[in-house]
Design an enzyme around this catalytic site. Structure first.
Site, PDB file in Angstrom:
ATOM      1  N   GLU A  84       0.840  -1.197   0.000  1.00 31.17           N
ATOM      2  CA  GLU A  84       0.000   0.000   0.000  1.00 31.17           C
ATOM      3  C   GLU A  84       0.877   1.250   0.000  1.00 31.17           C
ATOM      4  OE1 GLU A  84      -3.768   2.183   0.677  1.00 31.17           O
ATOM      5  OE2 GLU A  84      -2.718   0.896  -0.712  1.00 31.17           O
ATOM      6  N   ASP A 109      -2.382  -5.101   0.884  1.00 27.66           N
ATOM      7  CA  ASP A 109      -1.704  -3.970   1.527  1.00 27.66           C
ATOM      8  C   ASP A 109      -0.301  -4.319   2.020  1.00 27.66           C
ATOM      9  OD1 ASP A 109      -3.883  -2.089   1.317  1.00 27.66           O
ATOM     10  OD2 ASP A 109      -4.909  -3.284   2.834  1.00 27.66           O
TER      11      ASP A 109
END
Length: 252
Positions: A80, A108
Site C-alpha cells: 500500500e 496492503d
C-alpha cells in the site's frame, strides 16, 4: 475536512494520499472524506509494519530503536502507498520468491513470517459487515484480512490477529483519537454519513477556517515504514530477493 487532514497526519502520508487520488482521477477538494479515509488507511498500514522484524532464528520481534548493526529482516513488505505498477511489481516478485499465490486484487502488506498477503481494513461501520464485504470481494483463503474500527473493535481471519496486543492497541488508540478530533470539530457525522457529508461540503466551501484552531498533537516523526518509501519508491534493501524489483530514483 481537508484542513483537518493536513494538520492531523504526517506530511508524507498526506502526499501519498494526494498521489493516490490523482492516479485515480479523484479531486481531494471535493472528495474530502475519501482523502481522510485514504490517509487513515495508509497510517494504519504503516503502523502495522513499524518496528516488526524477523531475527536470525526466524522469530518475530519488536524493535523500536534503529540499530544498523542488527541482523534483522523487516517482517512486513509494504505494498500500500505505491503506484499500481510498482505495487504489482513487488507482488510479482514476492510470489516468484516465496511461491505464494498471486492475489487477484492488490493487498496492503506481505507477512514474511506467516508467508501470506494481508488486506487491512479501516471501517466506520460494524467490523463484521466490512469484513464480509472484503472477504466476498477477495474470495481467496490465501489473503489474510484484518479489520479495525474507530471504536476499538477488530476482526481478523480465523481470529488470527497477527500482531501482539500492544501493537494493535497502538493502532486502536490512534483511530479513536482521530475520531475524537473529528467529532470535536463537527466532522465525524459527515465522515460517517454521505448525506451529512454533502451538508458539510457546503459549509466547507463557505468557510475555509473550520480547523484553524486544530492543535498539532500528532508526531511529525517519520515512521520506519515511511522512511522506506521516501523520497519515492526507492530500493529499501530489505531483502536480496526483492532488491532487483525496485526502481532506483535519482537523488533530489
Amino acid at each position: 475536512m481537508e484542513d483537518f487532514v493536513r494538520q492531523c497526519f504526517n506530511p508524507m502520508i498526506v502526499e501519498l494520499a494526494e498521489k493516490a487520488m490523482k492516479e485515480y482521477g479523484e479531486d481531494l477538494k471535493i472528495e474530502t472524506n475519501k482523502f481522510a479515509a485514504i490517509c487513515t488507511h495508509l497510517e494504519v498500514c504503516f503502523m502495522y509494519s513499524d518496528f516488526h522484524f524477523i531475527n536470525e532464528q526466524g522469530e518475530s520481534i519488536v524493535v523500536e530503536l534503529d540499530d544498523p548493526n542488527a541482523l534483522l529482516k523487516h517482517r512486513f513488505e509494504i505494498i500500500e502507498g505505491r503506484d499500481r505498477t510498482m505495487a504489482w511489481t513487488v507482488v510479482n516478485s514476492i510470489c516468484n520468491t516465496t511461491g505464494a499465490e498471486k492475489p487477484k486484487f492488490l493487498p496492503d502488506l506481505y507477512d514474511y513470517k506467516e508467508n501470506r498477503f494481508i488486506e487491512i481494513g479501516v471501517t466506520r461501520r460494524e467490523v463484521h459487515i466490512y469484513y464480509l464485504e472484503k472477504a466476498n470481494k477477495i474470495k481467496s483463503e490465501n489473503t489474510h484480512i484484518h479489520i479495525f474500527s474507530f471504536t476499538g473493535e477488530e476482526m481478523a481471519t480465523k481470529a488470527d490477529y497477527t500482531l501482539d496486543e500492544e501493537s494493535r492497541a497502538r493502532i486502536k488508540t490512534r483511530l479513536f483519537t482521530i475520531r475524537q478530533e473529528m467529532a470535536n470539530r463537527g466532522l465525524w457525522d459527515s465522515f460517517v454519513s454521505p448525506k451529512e457529508a454533502k451538508k458539510q461540503l457546503k459549509k466547507d466551501l463557505k468557510s475555509q477556517e473550520l480547523c484553524a484552531g486544530l492543535p498539532t498533537k500528532v508526531s511529525r516523526r517519520t515512521s520506519p515504514a515511511l522512511r522506506i518509501l521516501e523520497p519515492m519508491w526507492m530500493d529499501s534493501n530489505r531483502t536480496a530477493a526483492l532488491r532487483a524489483s525496485f526502481l532506483k530514483c535519482p537523488k533530489k
